[in-house]
Design a protein around this motif. Structure first.
Motif, short mmCIF file in Angstrom:
data_model
loop_
_atom_site.label_atom_id
_atom_site.label_comp_id
_atom_site.label_asym_id
_atom_site.label_seq_id
_atom_site.Cartn_x
_atom_site.Cartn_y
_atom_site.Cartn_z
N TRP A 225 -7.21 5.38 -0.26
CA TRP A 225 -8.29 6.40 0.64
C TRP A 225 -9.29 5.22 -0.41
O TRP A 225 -9.99 4.68 -0.11
CB TRP A 225 -9.46 7.96 0.28
CG TRP A 225 -8.63 8.50 1.47
CD1 TRP A 225 -7.98 9.58 0.98
CD2 TRP A 225 -8.52 8.10 2.56
NE1 TRP A 225 -7.58 10.14 2.51
CE2 TRP A 225 -8.24 9.55 3.44
CE3 TRP A 225 -9.45 7.30 3.51
CZ2 TRP A 225 -8.48 9.70 4.48
CZ3 TRP A 225 -9.90 7.24 4.74
CH2 TRP A 225 -9.20 8.19 5.27
N PRO A 226 -9.04 4.59 -1.83
CA PRO A 226 -9.57 3.83 -2.66
C PRO A 226 -8.69 2.56 -2.07
O PRO A 226 -9.86 1.60 -2.12
CB PRO A 226 -8.81 4.48 -3.97
CG PRO A 226 -8.58 5.80 -3.93
CD PRO A 226 -8.30 6.37 -3.07
N GLY A 227 -8.18 2.74 -1.87
CA GLY A 227 -7.97 1.20 -1.64
C GLY A 227 -7.63 1.23 0.20
O GLY A 227 -8.49 -0.49 -0.16
N GLN A 228 -8.16 1.50 0.57
CA GLN A 228 -8.69 1.26 2.31
C GLN A 228 -10.20 1.18 1.48
O GLN A 228 -10.86 0.17 2.90
CB GLN A 228 -8.33 2.57 3.05
CG GLN A 228 -9.12 2.49 4.38
CD GLN A 228 -8.12 1.22 5.30
OE1 GLN A 228 -6.64 1.30 5.46
NE2 GLN A 228 -8.53 0.10 4.91
N VAL A 229 -11.05 2.09 1.27
CA VAL A 229 -12.04 1.67 1.28
C VAL A 229 -12.29 -0.01 0.66
O VAL A 229 -13.49 -0.79 1.11
CB VAL A 229 -13.25 3.00 0.33
CG1 VAL A 229 -14.39 2.53 0.05
CG2 VAL A 229 -13.13 3.77 1.51
N THR A 230 -11.76 0.53 -0.53
CA THR A 230 -12.11 -0.97 -1.19
C THR A 230 -11.75 -2.54 -0.21
O THR A 230 -12.10 -3.70 -0.25
CB THR A 230 -11.68 -1.38 -2.92
OG1 THR A 230 -10.25 -1.09 -2.51
CG2 THR A 230 -12.12 -0.25 -3.35
N ALA B 139 -11.54 -6.85 -6.75
CA ALA B 139 -10.83 -5.99 -8.03
C ALA B 139 -11.07 -4.87 -7.98
O ALA B 139 -9.82 -4.56 -8.64
CB ALA B 139 -11.80 -6.74 -9.27
N GLY B 140 -11.54 -4.27 -7.52
CA GLY B 140 -11.32 -2.34 -7.48
C GLY B 140 -9.59 -2.11 -6.64
O GLY B 140 -8.74 -1.23 -6.69
N PHE B 141 -9.90 -3.09 -5.40
CA PHE B 141 -8.31 -2.82 -4.73
C PHE B 141 -7.27 -2.97 -5.31
O PHE B 141 -6.49 -2.51 -5.22
CB PHE B 141 -8.43 -4.63 -3.91
CG PHE B 141 -7.32 -3.63 -2.53
CD1 PHE B 141 -7.14 -2.87 -2.17
CD2 PHE B 141 -6.30 -4.83 -2.64
CE1 PHE B 141 -6.25 -2.68 -0.63
CE2 PHE B 141 -5.54 -5.08 -1.38
CZ PHE B 141 -5.32 -3.86 -1.10
N LEU B 142 -7.15 -4.44 -6.23
CA LEU B 142 -6.32 -4.20 -7.09
C LEU B 142 -5.69 -3.58 -8.38
O LEU B 142 -4.62 -3.48 -8.49
CB LEU B 142 -6.25 -5.89 -7.49
CG LEU B 142 -5.99 -6.85 -6.56
CD1 LEU B 142 -6.75 -8.61 -7.54
CD2 LEU B 142 -4.70 -7.44 -5.79
N VAL B 143 -7.07 -2.83 -8.88
CA VAL B 143 -6.73 -2.11 -9.80
C VAL B 143 -6.47 -0.44 -9.23
O VAL B 143 -5.31 -0.02 -8.97
CB VAL B 143 -7.94 -1.08 -10.02
CG1 VAL B 143 -8.28 -0.55 -11.34
CG2 VAL B 143 -8.33 -2.62 -11.24
#
Length: 469
Positions: free
Chosen positions: A210-215, A252-256
Motif C-alpha cells: 500500500w505505501p508503494g502503491q499510494v506514492t 522519493a517516498g516510493f523509493l524509500v
C-alpha cells in the motif's frame, strides 16, 4: 504497440482445468483486446471531443492520459491482487468496472466526468491485464498448449492496435465520438458470458504494497498534472510548481517504501543489472515515440489538414498493418543474432522515421505523411519482442512476472509522459507545426540515445521465443 504476453503482473501458477478452456481463452482474448483498443481508439476522436465539450489541449491530454496513467500506476499491484482474490474474480470484476466506466465515458456531459471515467477505465484495465494471462495459464496446464494459447491471446492486442485508430475514426465520423466507448459494451458482455463457463481460480497468498502503491499514483499523477498544466499556462504558476514538488517528494517516498518495505511491488535489486535498467529505459522511449506520435498526428491530420476523423484513422493503417509481420521478423533476427541486433535496429529505424517527419508541412500530401509514419511503427515492432526477450533472460525465472510488469509499466509511463510533454510543446509553440516538429525532434533524440545505450549491452546468445509487441 500491444503489450507482450509477459509484460503483465505476476500471474497465478497454472492449475489444471478440465473444461471451459475455449471459453476461457475467448474471454481473456476479448479482455486484452479491449485494454489495447482503448489506449488508441480515443486519439482520432480528440478533435471532435474538444469541439463537443468545449475543451482545449490540456483537457484532451487528460482524456488520453487519464487512462494510461492509472493503467501504469496500478499495474505492479494488480498481479498480487489477482493472486489474492483469484484470477477469475479479478478479471470479472475488472471487466464489469471497465464496462461501467465505458458507459460513463459515453454519457459524460463534460470534461470532468469524462476524465474521471477514463481514470476508472485505466484502473480496471490494470486489474484485467495480469488476470487475463493468469486465466490462460490456468486453463492450459500443458506447456505446448499454453504457448499456443498465449500466441492467440496476443492476437487480441495486435488486432486492437491495428484497428484502434481506424475504428475510432469510423465510429466518430458515422455515429459520433461517444460510440468509441459504447462499442466496448457488447464485447465486455460477451467476455462475461464466456467467463461464466470458466471454473473458479485458486486463491494464493499475496501481500499488497500500500505505501508503494499510494506514492506511485501520487508521483505519476502529480508529474503528469504539472507537465500538462505547465504547458497550458506556464511552468511558473504556483500550482504547477507545487505539483512538480509533490511528484518529486512522492517519488522519493516510493523509493524509500520499495527499499525498506517487506513486500515491495518493485524490488530495487532488479535495477542492479545493467541489462534490466537499459531495457526499461528503451521500453519507456519506444512507447513515448509511438503514442506521442499518434497523438500529434491525429491532431495534425484533422486540425491542420482538415481531414475527417475517418480519413485520419485510415492514414494510420500503413503504420499499424505490418506490426504482426515485423514481430515475427524480430523473433527470427533475435534467434539468429541475439536480441541486441533487432533492438538497436528497431530504434534506429524509428529515429529515422521521426526525423523524416520533420519535413511534414501544411501542404505535404496526406499519403506521404501516412508513409512517413510507417518507420515509427515498424521500429517499435522490431525492437519490443527482442527487448522483452533480453529482459527476461537477464532475471531469474521466479522474477519473470515482476520484470514483465515493470517493463509494461515503464512503457505505459512513457506513453503518458509523451502525451503530456508533446501536448505542452504544441500549446507553447508559435504554431502547431513548430510544436509538432519539436516533439518529433525530442522523440528522435531520445530514441537515438537509447539506441546508443543498447549497444553497450553484452552480446547475448540466441533468444528464445520473444513476446509480441
Amino acid at each position: 504497440m500491444a503489450n507482450g504476453p509477459l509484460a503483465t503482473g505476476t500471474p497465478s501458477p497454472p492449475t489444471a482445468v478440465r473444461g471451459g478452456s475455449t471459453a476461457l481463452l475467448g474471454a481473456a482474448l476479448l479482455g486484452f483486446f479491449l485494454i489495447s483498443l482503448d489506449a488508441l481508439i480515443v486519439t482520432v476522436a480528440l478533435p471532435d471531443i474538444g469541439r463537443s465539450l468545449g475543451v482545449g489541449m490540456s483537457g484532451l491530454q487528460w482524456v488520453v492520459d487519464g487512462y494510461t496513467l492509472m493503467f501504469a500506476a496500478l499495474m505492479l499491484s494488480a498481479g498480487a491482487l489477482s493472486d489474492r482474490i483469484g484470477a477469475k474474480r479479478a478479471f470479472g470484476g475488472g471487466l464489469v468496472l471497465f464496462a461501467l466506466a465505458s458507459m460513463a465515458c459515453g454519457l459524460a456531459p463534460g470534461l470532468s466526468v469524462l476524465v474521471t471515467a477514463r481514470l476508472v477505465q485505466g484502473a480496471a484495465a490494470a486489474v484485467m491485464m495480469p488476470a487475463s494471462l493468469a486465466l490462460v495459464r490456468q486453463g492450459f496446464p500443458d506447456r505446448g498448449e499454453r504457448a499456443r494459447a498465449i500466441a492467440l491471446w496476443t492476437v487480441g492486442g495486435a488486432v486492437a492496435v491495428a484497428a484502434g485508430p481506424v475504428v475510432g475514426g469510423a465510429l466518430t465520423a458515422w455515429v459520433g465520438w461517444r460510440w468509441i466507448f459504447y462499442v466496448n459494451l457488447p464485447a465486455a458482455l460477451l467476455a462475461l458470458v464466456l467467463l461464466a463457463r470458466v471454473p473458479e481460480s485458486r486463491r494464493l497468498p499475496a501481500r499488497l504494497d500500500w505505501p508503494g502503491q499510494v506514492t506511485a499514483v501520487l508521483a505519476m499523477g502529480a508529474l503528469t498534472y504539472g507537465v500538462i498544466e505547465g504547458g497550458a499556462g506556464g511552468f511558473g504558476h504556483t500550482r504547477v510548481v507545487a505539483a512538480l514538488a509533490v511528484a518529486v517528494a512522492a517519488a522519493a517516498g516510493f523509493l524509500v517504501a520499495q527499499g525498506r518495505g517487506r513486500h515491495p511491488m518493485l524490488p530495487l535489486p532488479l535495477f542492479r543489472t545493467h541489462v534490466v535498467t537499459v531495457s526499461l529505459v528503451v521500453g519507456f522511449m519506444l512507447n513515448a515515440a509511438y503514442y506521442g506520435g499518434v497523438f500529434n498526428f491525429s491532431l495534425y491530420l484533422q486540425q491542420e489538414r482538415g481531414q475527417t476523423a475517418l480519413h485520419a484513422g485510415l492514414m494510420f493503417i500503413p503504420m499499424t498493418a505490418l506490426v504482426a509481420v515485423v514481430n515475427l521478423a524480430s523473433a527470427r533476427l533475435a534467434a539468429r543474432y541475439g536480441p541486441r541486433v533487432p533492438m538497436a535496429a528497431g530504434q534506429l529505424v524509428g529515429t529515422a522515421g521521426l526525423l523524416s517527419l520533420l519535413t511534414v508541412g501544411t501542404h505535404t500530401p496526406v499519403w506521404v505523411v501516412a508513409l512517413l509514419m510507417v518507420p515509427v511503427g515498424l521500429g517499435g515492432a522490431l525492437a519490443v519482442p527482442a527487448l522483452t526477450a533480453m529482459l527476461l533472460d537477464a532475471v531469474p525465472a521466479d522474477r519473470a512476472g515482476t520484470a514483465g510488469a515493470v517493463l509494461n509499466t515503464a512503457r505505459q509511463v512513457g506513453g503518458a509522459i509523451a502525451v503530456a510533454v508533446f501536448g505542452a510543446l504544441l500549446a507553447g509553440a508559435d504554431s502547431f507545426l513548430a510544436g509538432m516538429h519539436w516533439s518529433m525532434l525530442l522523440a528522435a533524440a531520445g530514441l537515438l540515445a537509447t539506441a546508443g545505450a543498447t549497444l553497450t549491452l553484452p552480446r547475448a546468445g540466441r533468444a528464445g521465443a520473444p513476446a509480441a509487441a
